[in-house]
Write a protein that holds these residues in place. Sequence first.
Motif, PDB file in Angstrom:
ATOM      1  N   ALA A  87       0.815  -1.218   0.000  1.00 42.63           N
ATOM      2  CA  ALA A  87       0.000   0.000   0.000  1.00 42.63           C
ATOM      3  C   ALA A  87       0.848   1.267   0.000  1.00 42.63           C
ATOM      4  O   ALA A  87       0.361   2.342  -0.372  1.00 42.63           O
ATOM      5  CB  ALA A  87      -0.935   0.000   1.212  1.00 42.63           C
ATOM      6  N   SER A  88       2.092   1.151   0.404  1.00 38.99           N
ATOM      7  CA  SER A  88       2.976   2.327   0.480  1.00 38.99           C
ATOM      8  C   SER A  88       4.382   1.906   0.088  1.00 38.99           C
ATOM      9  O   SER A  88       5.229   1.613   0.936  1.00 38.99           O
ATOM     10  CB  SER A  88       2.956   2.908   1.901  1.00 38.99           C
ATOM     11  OG  SER A  88       3.817   4.032   1.996  1.00 38.99           O
ATOM     12  N   LEU A  89       4.622   1.878  -1.216  1.00 40.66           N
ATOM     13  CA  LEU A  89       5.915   1.437  -1.721  1.00 40.66           C
ATOM     14  C   LEU A  89       7.017   2.433  -1.387  1.00 40.66           C
ATOM     15  O   LEU A  89       6.789   3.656  -1.350  1.00 40.66           O
ATOM     16  CB  LEU A  89       5.854   1.252  -3.236  1.00 40.66           C
ATOM     17  CG  LEU A  89       4.962   0.126  -3.777  1.00 40.66           C
ATOM     18  CD1 LEU A  89       4.980   0.151  -5.302  1.00 40.66           C
ATOM     19  CD2 LEU A  89       5.437  -1.225  -3.262  1.00 40.66           C
ATOM     20  N   HIS A  90       8.212   1.912  -1.144  1.00 42.79           N
ATOM     21  CA  HIS A  90       9.392   2.763  -1.011  1.00 42.79           C
ATOM     22  C   HIS A  90       9.692   3.355  -2.390  1.00 42.79           C
ATOM     23  O   HIS A  90       9.366   2.747  -3.425  1.00 42.79           O
ATOM     24  CB  HIS A  90      10.575   1.907  -0.524  1.00 42.79           C
ATOM     25  CG  HIS A  90      11.802   2.691  -0.224  1.00 42.79           C
ATOM     26  ND1 HIS A  90      12.723   3.032  -1.192  1.00 42.79           N
ATOM     27  CD2 HIS A  90      12.284   3.209   0.937  1.00 42.79           C
ATOM     28  CE1 HIS A  90      13.708   3.708  -0.642  1.00 42.79           C
ATOM     29  NE2 HIS A  90      13.464   3.840   0.649  1.00 42.79           N
ATOM     30  N   PRO A  91      10.293   4.553  -2.455  1.00 42.67           N
ATOM     31  CA  PRO A  91      10.598   5.150  -3.762  1.00 42.67           C
ATOM     32  C   PRO A  91      11.357   4.224  -4.707  1.00 42.67           C
ATOM     33  O   PRO A  91      11.090   4.215  -5.915  1.00 42.67           O
ATOM     34  CB  PRO A  91      11.426   6.376  -3.389  1.00 42.67           C
ATOM     35  CG  PRO A  91      10.927   6.776  -2.043  1.00 42.67           C
ATOM     36  CD  PRO A  91      10.609   5.484  -1.353  1.00 42.67           C
TER      37      PRO A  91
END
Length: 491
Positions: free
Chosen positions: A96-100
């Motif tokens: 849901a919240s990927l690292h860059p």
Amino acid sequence: MAPVTTPEATVNRRSAPLGGVPPHTTALDWLRSRGLTGAKEGCAEGECGACAIMVARESTTGDGSTEWVSVNACLIPAGLLEGQEVLTAEGLGTPASLHPVQRELAVRGGSQCGYCTPGFVCSMAAEYYRAERCQPDEDASEHDEEHGPNGFDLHALSGNLCRCTGYRPIKDAAYALGAPAADDSLAARRGQAPPAARRVRMASDGAELVRPADLAETLQVLAERPEAVLVAGSTDWGVEVNLRGSRAALVVAIDRVPELRGLTLEADEIRLGAALTLTEIERRLDGTVPLLAELFPQFASRLIRNGATLGGNLGTASPIGDAPPALLALEATLVLASVRGEREVPLADYFTGYRQSVRADDELIKEVVVPRPLATLTAFHKIAKRRFDDISSVAVAFALDVSDGMVVRAAIGLGGVAATPIRAQETEAALVGRPWTAETVRPVAEVLAAEGTPIDDHRASASYRAAMLGQSLLKLHAQHPWTAEPEGALA
């Protein structure tokens, strides 16, 4: 260094106990046993990068800050992570919240089967957080094929292999990365002190792993147990454990022994701690020794150089290590230490036979000493089937002084052409006192081609190795011919 009663590491920001883990257990196997299966075993010898993870270590700047460093989890014993902070691909982001880094790899098509992707993510993230990486600048023009306009150094990925995606989209993802966000906690971690090393003793299945507090304790352990295996980056021992099933009754971790991690620059010498990683030496020297600066990018991969040490490369006494030829050309000396005291041995006298040396079982390599002034003309030629991350078929290191067109000093180190790394003494003698001209070099190249006792093996034939020796001198002269510059010396 305080003793540890309950060994543990911090993995993805959570405590992870290490008690009862057998000393031969790799960090990779230990992490996978905890359900962190992103890191995988591909080659089991540090050449594919599928097992890459990140660890928090002391910054190479020496300012007391922290760096995120990528290493091969398949090589290091899990016990070496005691007290350390570890990140795997699972700890960088979530679906849901990927690292860059994960996001760029996804949107630019940098992953297909996904087997290698977590390793790429960790290696790329370590470079993403490198403090010296320049800020993104779309108008930047000062970059080459191996460095992006955002400062990304592709050498950070040199130990990661992909067999289905192709490297263009991975490179695109690397070059698309901007600076870490202001609220990035991993970026903020860099400004704090690194994890402290602690005295460790772990025992299981009749074997032990210990990390002594200092050099004196280390030497005492060796005096009592000279059969112990010394481990710093474990880039050699890890392969023995994985591929040959080697087991040791006692493993002594010396990666954090303070007396083995010094680096001093004096007017007459440079002293390099035997347990400094090659990456640390490379960045701290910052080109001060041009021959080593040329060697480092050709020494395996960044993943390996983040763990490998000069002490380990010399301690194995391998005839195909890349560091010995360069250090022979630099006329280096080794400081060997034991409870009996210290002694200095010229590297040219250190090797005695195939994987044999004058180092006694209860001794360790404390420092490598490089005398100054350095030669004015140096080069390192590595002949291998892959440009990076491969064992040399032949390695040649040159260190020459040329004054007014005459060779006044010559030191040439060779690897892969004899049972030990050697000095090309006949070639050196044939060069000194002669003009640095094609007329001199052509016949001397034939002398160099006859140095050593090369053999036929799966890497190269003896005749090929001999031919490459001769060609290396011709190449050196072609690249650095004498010209009567006003300074009177070669740069």
